[in-house]
Design a protein around this motif. Structure first.
Motif, PDB file in Angstrom:
ATOM      1  N   ILE A  31      27.698 116.087  -3.744  1.00 56.45           N
ATOM      2  CA  ILE A  31      29.136 116.237  -3.515  1.00 56.45           C
ATOM      3  C   ILE A  31      29.349 117.114  -2.282  1.00 56.45           C
ATOM      4  CG2 ILE A  31      31.320 117.092  -4.432  1.00 56.45           C
ATOM      5  CD1 ILE A  31      30.410 116.481  -7.195  1.00 56.45           C
ATOM      6  N   ALA A  32      30.120 116.602  -1.335  1.00 50.98           N
ATOM      7  CA  ALA A  32      30.369 117.326  -0.087  1.00 50.98           C
ATOM      8  C   ALA A  32      31.359 118.463  -0.314  1.00 50.98           C
ATOM      9  CB  ALA A  32      30.902 116.363   0.968  1.00 50.98           C
ATOM     10  N   LYS A  33      31.334 119.442   0.603  1.00 53.20           N
ATOM     11  CA  LYS A  33      32.273 120.562   0.560  1.00 53.20           C
ATOM     12  C   LYS A  33      33.056 120.620   1.870  1.00 53.20           C
ATOM     13  CE  LYS A  33      29.222 123.786  -0.679  1.00 53.20           C
ATOM     14  NZ  LYS A  33      28.696 125.105  -1.145  1.00 53.20           N
ATOM     15  N   ASN A  34      34.303 121.108   1.773  1.00 50.66           N
ATOM     16  CA  ASN A  34      35.116 121.277   2.969  1.00 50.66           C
ATOM     17  C   ASN A  34      34.914 122.673   3.546  1.00 50.66           C
ATOM     18  OD1 ASN A  34      36.603 122.974   1.295  1.00 50.66           O
ATOM     19  ND2 ASN A  34      38.288 121.530   1.000  1.00 50.66           N
ATOM     20  N   ASN A  35      35.749 123.062   4.520  1.00 55.12           N
ATOM     21  CA  ASN A  35      35.553 124.356   5.184  1.00 55.12           C
ATOM     22  C   ASN A  35      35.959 125.543   4.316  1.00 55.12           C
ATOM     23  OD1 ASN A  35      38.302 123.980   5.244  1.00 55.12           O
ATOM     24  ND2 ASN A  35      38.518 124.086   7.464  1.00 55.12           N
ATOM     25  N   ARG A  36      36.532 125.290   3.144  1.00 59.10           N
ATOM     26  CA  ARG A  36      36.830 126.353   2.175  1.00 59.10           C
ATOM     27  C   ARG A  36      35.797 126.377   1.051  1.00 59.10           C
ATOM     28  NH1 ARG A  36      41.969 128.352   1.524  1.00 59.10           N
ATOM     29  NH2 ARG A  36      41.881 127.992  -0.720  1.00 59.10           N
ATOM     30  N   ASN A  37      34.707 125.626   1.256  1.00 59.67           N
ATOM     31  CA  ASN A  37      33.650 125.504   0.254  1.00 59.67           C
ATOM     32  C   ASN A  37      34.167 124.948  -1.069  1.00 59.67           C
ATOM     33  OD1 ASN A  37      31.020 126.570   1.439  1.00 59.67           O
ATOM     34  ND2 ASN A  37      32.413 128.248   1.922  1.00 59.67           N
ATOM     35  N   GLU A  38      35.184 124.112  -0.997  1.00 56.75           N
ATOM     36  CA  GLU A  38      35.655 123.370  -2.157  1.00 56.75           C
ATOM     37  C   GLU A  38      34.909 122.041  -2.221  1.00 56.75           C
ATOM     38  OE1 GLU A  38      40.336 124.680  -2.257  1.00 56.75           O
ATOM     39  OE2 GLU A  38      39.655 123.315  -0.679  1.00 56.75           O
ATOM     40  N   PHE A  39      34.760 121.517  -3.420  1.00 60.29           N
ATOM     41  CA  PHE A  39      34.033 120.267  -3.612  1.00 60.29           C
ATOM     42  C   PHE A  39      35.004 119.091  -3.491  1.00 60.29           C
ATOM     43  CE2 PHE A  39      31.664 123.567  -5.757  1.00 60.29           C
ATOM     44  CZ  PHE A  39      30.356 123.312  -5.371  1.00 60.29           C
ATOM     45  N   VAL A  40      34.651 118.133  -2.631  1.00 62.02           N
ATOM     46  CA  VAL A  40      35.533 117.005  -2.335  1.00 62.02           C
ATOM     47  C   VAL A  40      34.843 115.704  -2.726  1.00 62.02           C
ATOM     48  CG1 VAL A  40      36.880 115.811  -0.574  1.00 62.02           C
ATOM     49  CG2 VAL A  40      36.504 118.292  -0.397  1.00 62.02           C
ATOM     50  N   VAL A  41      35.486 114.945  -3.606  1.00 67.32           N
ATOM     51  CA  VAL A  41      34.957 113.641  -4.027  1.00 67.32           C
ATOM     52  C   VAL A  41      36.086 112.622  -3.959  1.00 67.32           C
ATOM     53  CG1 VAL A  41      33.103 114.500  -5.495  1.00 67.32           C
ATOM     54  CG2 VAL A  41      35.385 114.280  -6.438  1.00 67.32           C
ATOM     55  N   GLU A  42      35.745 111.384  -3.672  1.00 69.67           N
ATOM     56  CA  GLU A  42      36.772 110.352  -3.616  1.00 69.67           C
ATOM     57  C   GLU A  42      36.184 108.974  -3.852  1.00 69.67           C
ATOM     58  OE1 GLU A  42      38.584 109.808   0.337  1.00 69.67           O
ATOM     59  OE2 GLU A  42      37.199 111.353   1.032  1.00 69.67           O
ATOM     60  N   ASN A  43      37.063 108.086  -4.304  1.00 70.27           N
ATOM     61  CA  ASN A  43      36.733 106.672  -4.409  1.00 70.27           C
ATOM     62  C   ASN A  43      37.861 105.889  -3.742  1.00 70.27           C
ATOM     63  OD1 ASN A  43      38.840 106.785  -6.258  1.00 70.27           O
ATOM     64  ND2 ASN A  43      37.542 106.473  -8.064  1.00 70.27           N
ATOM     65  N   ASP A  44      37.991 104.610  -4.060  1.00 69.05           N
ATOM     66  CA  ASP A  44      39.026 103.803  -3.415  1.00 69.05           C
ATOM     67  C   ASP A  44      40.437 104.206  -3.847  1.00 69.05           C
ATOM     68  OD1 ASP A  44      37.060 102.388  -2.121  1.00 69.05           O
ATOM     69  OD2 ASP A  44      37.004 100.770  -3.607  1.00 69.05           O
ATOM     70  N   SER A  45      40.549 104.880  -4.989  1.00 70.71           N
ATOM     71  CA  SER A  45      41.867 105.196  -5.546  1.00 70.71           C
ATOM     72  C   SER A  45      42.290 106.646  -5.351  1.00 70.71           C
ATOM     73  CB  SER A  45      41.888 104.877  -7.052  1.00 70.71           C
ATOM     74  OG  SER A  45      41.532 103.539  -7.302  1.00 70.71           O
ATOM     75  N   LEU A  46      41.347 107.582  -5.541  1.00 69.59           N
ATOM     76  CA  LEU A  46      41.701 108.996  -5.593  1.00 69.59           C
ATOM     77  C   LEU A  46      40.808 109.842  -4.697  1.00 69.59           C
ATOM     78  CD1 LEU A  46      42.027 109.452  -9.480  1.00 69.59           C
ATOM     79  CD2 LEU A  46      43.867 108.944  -7.866  1.00 69.59           C
ATOM     80  N   ARG A  47      41.367 110.987  -4.289  1.00 67.11           N
ATOM     81  CA  ARG A  47      40.571 112.051  -3.674  1.00 67.11           C
ATOM     82  C   ARG A  47      40.772 113.309  -4.515  1.00 67.11           C
ATOM     83  NH1 ARG A  47      43.093 113.006   0.969  1.00 67.11           N
ATOM     84  NH2 ARG A  47      42.009 111.320   2.035  1.00 67.11           N
ATOM     85  N   LEU A  48      39.671 113.866  -5.013  1.00 65.16           N
ATOM     86  CA  LEU A  48      39.727 115.066  -5.838  1.00 65.16           C
ATOM     87  C   LEU A  48      39.090 116.231  -5.101  1.00 65.16           C
ATOM     88  CD1 LEU A  48      40.035 112.754  -8.037  1.00 65.16           C
ATOM     89  CD2 LEU A  48      38.997 114.371  -9.628  1.00 65.16           C
ATOM     90  N   ILE A  49      39.715 117.396  -5.205  1.00 62.77           N
ATOM     91  CA  ILE A  49      39.159 118.630  -4.648  1.00 62.77           C
ATOM     92  C   ILE A  49      39.059 119.649  -5.775  1.00 62.77           C
ATOM     93  CG2 ILE A  49      39.452 120.496  -2.984  1.00 62.77           C
ATOM     94  CD1 ILE A  49      41.029 118.603  -1.223  1.00 62.77           C
ATOM     95  N   TYR A  50      37.834 120.144  -6.018  1.00 62.26           N
ATOM     96  CA  TYR A  50      37.592 121.150  -7.051  1.00 62.26           C
ATOM     97  C   TYR A  50      37.477 122.531  -6.411  1.00 62.26           C
ATOM     98  CZ  TYR A  50      36.340 117.535 -10.523  1.00 62.26           C
ATOM     99  OH  TYR A  50      36.347 116.471 -11.397  1.00 62.26           O
ATOM    100  N   ASN A  51      38.149 123.505  -7.019  1.00 55.35           N
ATOM    101  CA  ASN A  51      38.076 124.896  -6.575  1.00 55.35           C
ATOM    102  C   ASN A  51      37.886 125.765  -7.815  1.00 55.35           C
ATOM    103  OD1 ASN A  51      38.970 127.651  -5.937  1.00 55.35           O
ATOM    104  ND2 ASN A  51      39.665 126.829  -3.987  1.00 55.35           N
TER     105      ASN A  51
END
Length: 241
Positions: A31-51
């Motif tokens: 699972i990739a992380k953004n510049n805030r070290n949040e976890f970013v996952v997505e499929n064709d329908s949704l983008r989820l960010i976990y913090n």
């Protein structure tokens, strides 16, 4: 050359000497992380960010609907599994908030007294389904990963280390590093949702995480500048000795 903590800070550290803090780093394989070290996952329908930043790891989820039709998040059929223990995203209890106002009368000539008043209360039912319009998002703070300080990690797992605070200042800490295989805590998030007006078919988004590092210190998050910037892959717990 590292510097010691300034003298002005020592009284505050002394006041916190009876409190031990654990600073926990969460990782995930794939699972990739953004510049805030949040976890970013997505499929064709949704983008989820976990913090997970904050005390005891509150699971904060941002969900963006990428579709041209509404999406419904079914929290009642979503859950977190922490070390094989299922924790529903929707709490089982009803939250009640209220207040009391009244008056009391006591006679000067006897021991008799009386009181009267009114109680006002409101019950809050947890949201079981969230509606997300097309090309829109919601932010949700759910349950905590843990209920408090993890006292089950053996002392032998920790190694003394210097933690870099700011401008060359360091603090003495103890660190324990873990792999996914020997981590003391694993958790999986299951998010159930439906697409469009038909709620008959549910889809599930599953994501796995584990604790990869635990740092122990007598210094608070504000002193170590940890969690102050809401770093998404870290949380802290504390205990009083």
């Amino acid at each position: 050359m590292s510097k010691s903590i300034p003298i002005a800070v020592i009284p505050l550290l002394f006041c916190l000497s009876c409190t031990t803090f654990q600073y926990v780093t969460v990782s995930s394989t794939g699972i990739a992380k953004n510049n805030r070290n949040e976890f970013v996952v997505e499929n064709d329908s949704l983008r989820l960010i976990y913090n997970f930043s904050g005390q005891n790891g509150p699971i904060k989820i941002s969900i963006y609907n990428k579709l041209d039709v509404p999406v419904y998040i079914d929290w009642q059929r979503s859950a977190v599994i922490v070390n094989d223990k299922t924790m529903p995203y929707v709490p089982g209890e009803v939250q009640i908030e209220g207040s009391y106002s009244g008056s009391t009368y006591t006679s000067r000539f006897s021991h008799y007294g009386s009181s009267s008043g009114n109680i006002s209360a409101t019950a809050y039912l947890p949201t079981t389904v969230d509606f997300i319009p097309p090309k829109a998002s919601i932010n949700k703070t759910t349950i905590n990963i843990t209920s408090g300080y993890n006292s089950y990690i053996p002392d032998a797992d920790f190694q003394k280390a210097k933690y870099q605070i700011l401008n060359g200042f360091t603090a003495n800490v103890k660190k324990a590093a873990f792999t996914e295989g020997n981590s003391p805590l694993h958790f999986r998030s299951f998010i159930s949702y439906s697409v469009g007006e038909s709620t008959d078919r549910l889809y599930t988004f599953e994501h796995s995480f584990f604790v990869s590092e635990v740092m122990s210190s007598g210094s608070s998050p504000e002193m170590l500048f940890i969690n102050v910037g809401s770093r998404g892959d870290q949380y802290y717990s504390m205990t009083t000795n």
